[in-house]
Design a protein around this motif. Structure first.
Motif, PDB file in Angstrom:
ATOM      1  N   ILE A  33       0.835  -1.202   0.000  1.00 17.63           N
ATOM      2  CA  ILE A  33       0.000   0.000   0.000  1.00 17.63           C
ATOM      3  C   ILE A  33       0.869   1.251   0.000  1.00 17.63           C
ATOM      4  O   ILE A  33       0.540   2.256  -0.643  1.00 17.63           O
ATOM      5  CB  ILE A  33      -0.947  -0.011   1.223  1.00 17.63           C
ATOM      6  N   SER A  87     -15.324   4.113  -3.436  1.00 18.95           N
ATOM      7  CA  SER A  87     -14.571   3.153  -2.618  1.00 18.95           C
ATOM      8  C   SER A  87     -15.390   2.691  -1.424  1.00 18.95           C
ATOM      9  O   SER A  87     -15.243   1.554  -0.967  1.00 18.95           O
ATOM     10  CB  SER A  87     -13.249   3.772  -2.152  1.00 18.95           C
ATOM     11  N   LYS A  93      -9.941  -1.695  -3.180  1.00 15.12           N
ATOM     12  CA  LYS A  93      -9.083  -2.185  -4.262  1.00 15.12           C
ATOM     13  C   LYS A  93      -9.744  -2.022  -5.625  1.00 15.12           C
ATOM     14  O   LYS A  93      -9.055  -1.797  -6.630  1.00 15.12           O
ATOM     15  CB  LYS A  93      -8.723  -3.660  -4.032  1.00 15.12           C
ATOM     16  N   ILE A  97      -6.972  -0.012  -8.081  1.00 14.42           N
ATOM     17  CA  ILE A  97      -6.244  -0.654  -9.187  1.00 14.42           C
ATOM     18  C   ILE A  97      -6.569  -0.020 -10.549  1.00 14.42           C
ATOM     19  O   ILE A  97      -5.649   0.324 -11.308  1.00 14.42           O
ATOM     20  CB  ILE A  97      -6.485  -2.174  -9.180  1.00 14.42           C
ATOM     21  N   MET A 204      -0.395  -4.546  -5.276  1.00 12.83           N
ATOM     22  CA  MET A 204      -1.755  -4.491  -4.736  1.00 12.83           C
ATOM     23  C   MET A 204      -2.532  -5.769  -5.047  1.00 12.83           C
ATOM     24  O   MET A 204      -3.285  -6.268  -4.209  1.00 12.83           O
ATOM     25  CB  MET A 204      -2.492  -3.285  -5.313  1.00 12.83           C
ATOM     26  N   SER A 210      -8.361  -7.471   0.400  1.00 16.25           N
ATOM     27  CA  SER A 210      -9.355  -6.431   0.649  1.00 16.25           C
ATOM     28  C   SER A 210     -10.053  -6.663   1.976  1.00 16.25           C
ATOM     29  O   SER A 210     -10.505  -7.779   2.260  1.00 16.25           O
ATOM     30  CB  SER A 210     -10.417  -6.425  -0.461  1.00 16.25           C
TER      31      SER A 210
END
Length: 419
Positions: A33, A87, A93, A97, A204, A210
């Motif tokens: 991260i 989000s 994620k 991404i 990631m 997640s």
């Protein structure tokens, strides 16, 4: 007065063993991260030492070159709240991404315009705008993602300290890497952005699991809840937003000033200039790392650390213009950079630790938007003011720094002193 006694109430029943284990179990995820703010910072700050070269190669003014930084930030300002909301709804994620992919594409377009076109300035700006759109859904989502990963607030503050350190490490490496790459081929810093983005994407995908996505709520209820948060906590939230603008404005304004001065008055270019700029930024990075380690859950301490950092920044800027001696400028800005580095982790933690997970992405994204306002405004404002009077530049930056310190003193009233 609606202070935040309830919001900043203490938590109990957290064992020391749990505090120790949280970070160690997620160390690879935190490392992955941390690559995001590193990449985002490199993708923007890396261009600051290249701007004078850009002016020569593209036959543009210093104001036009400053827009290469500004357009990136302006796009991000408007898209960050949308990315934050998405989000919260879709998962961190799923936003981060694709945003990194967009960042890489934007960097490639900017690099191609610089490389292949005789008059590619406007396409370069378009690529930077696309890169800014990608940045909107990347770094700002990191703050709520870290908050989601840990239940223990000591772990949250420690992890956020590492994230902010990665961000500031990017600022340290930026002038060195940007100057080094530009010394090989002047447009190479733009073309490095897709490669850096790809590395972060792979990290990631493979190393970050997640967190459980918060239960989605209807949009109308979501908006109502956000309004309720600002109604109850607006005093300290608006204060932190204002401070975020000022800190980034001062940082990028002074960086732009030093970059111009080093080249125009000292004929310091390329890698050597990057090394000079990296000295104060290294101090900023170290201050962020240490602050993130020591503040823990003590939010009263956070307030005073942030206040002290901004007061130190204002004091340093106040005397920055007293001499044009090279080492004097670098040393004084180094002291001011320590103040910036000390103030950022407490502000990040105060927001992340005190907002419910369902709205955390949106609120922290608004905060990131505010920081981008400072990034966007700093270089062009300083470029214009340098043409008239440098003294006015230092008066303004000093006043803004002390105003931010005063806002912390007056508007943030935490009561939580930690376990």
């Amino acid at each position: 007065m609606n202070y935040v006694e309830k919001l900043f109430s203490s938590t109990e029943g957290k064992g020391s063993e749990k505090k120790k284990s949280g970070i160690s179990k997620q160390r690879w995820a935190i490392l992955s991260i941390s690559s995001i703010p590193l990449v985002m910072t490199l993708g923007n700050s890396m261009l600051i030492p290249v701007l004078p070269v850009l002016e020569t190669e593209m036959s543009i003014s210093s104001f036009q070159s400053s827009l290469v930084i500004t357009v990136y930030s302006i796009v991000a300002i408007f898209l960050i709240p949308i990315a934050g909301y998405l989000s919260d709804r879709l998962g961190r994620k799923k936003v981060i991404i694709p945003s990194l992919v967009l960042t890489g594409i934007g960097g490639f377009i900017a690099g191609w315009a610089s490389w292949q076109m005789d008059n590619g300035y406007w396409l370069l700006l378009a690529g930077r705008a696309l890169q800014g759109a990608g940045a909107a859904g990347a770094f700002p989502i990191v703050l709520p993602l870290v908050g989601d990963m840990f239940k223990n607030e000591d772990d949250v503050s420690s992890a956020l300290g590492m994230i902010e350190t990665s961000n500031t490490l990017g600022k340290v490496l930026s002038p060195i890497l940007g100057s080094f790459l530009a010394g090989i081929i002047w447009f190479l810093p733009f073309l490095s952005i897709p490669i850096l983005s790809l590395i972060s994407i792979l990290l990631m995908i493979f190393l970050v699991k997640s967190p459980k996505k918060p239960e989605a709520i209807p949009f109308r209820d979501f908006v109502s809840k956000v309004k309720e948060i600002f109604a109850k906590n607006g005093r300290w939230l608006y204060a932190i937003f204002f401070i975020g603008i000022i800190v980034m404005f001062v940082l990028f304004g002074v960086l732009f000033y030093l970059s111009e001065i080093l080249e125009s008055q000292y004929d310091i270019k390329n890698l050597k200039k990057g090394l000079f700029l990296s000295l104060p930024l290294g101090a900023l990075c170290l201050a962020s790392y240490i602050t993130g380690k020591v503040i823990k859950e003590n939010q009263v301490f956070m307030k005073w650390v942030a206040f002290g950092g901004l007061a130190l920044l204002g004091s340093a800027i106040a005397v920055l213009g007293l001499s044009k001696d090279l080492w004097y400028l670098i040393t004084i800005f180094l002291i001011g950079a320590i103040g910036i580095g000390a103030s950022l982790p407490p502000l990040d933690t105060l927001i992340t630790s005190n907002i419910d997970k369902k709205q955390r992405g949106t609120i922290t994204s608004i905060y990131s938007s505010m920081r981008f306002i400072g990034v966007a405004a700093g270089p062009p404002v300083i470029a214009i003011m340098m043409k008239n009077s440098e003294k006015i530049v230092f008066y303004m930056l000093t006043g803004l720094s002390f105003a931010a310190a005063l806002v912390i003193l007056m508007a943030i009233k935490p009561t939580k002193k930690g376990a």
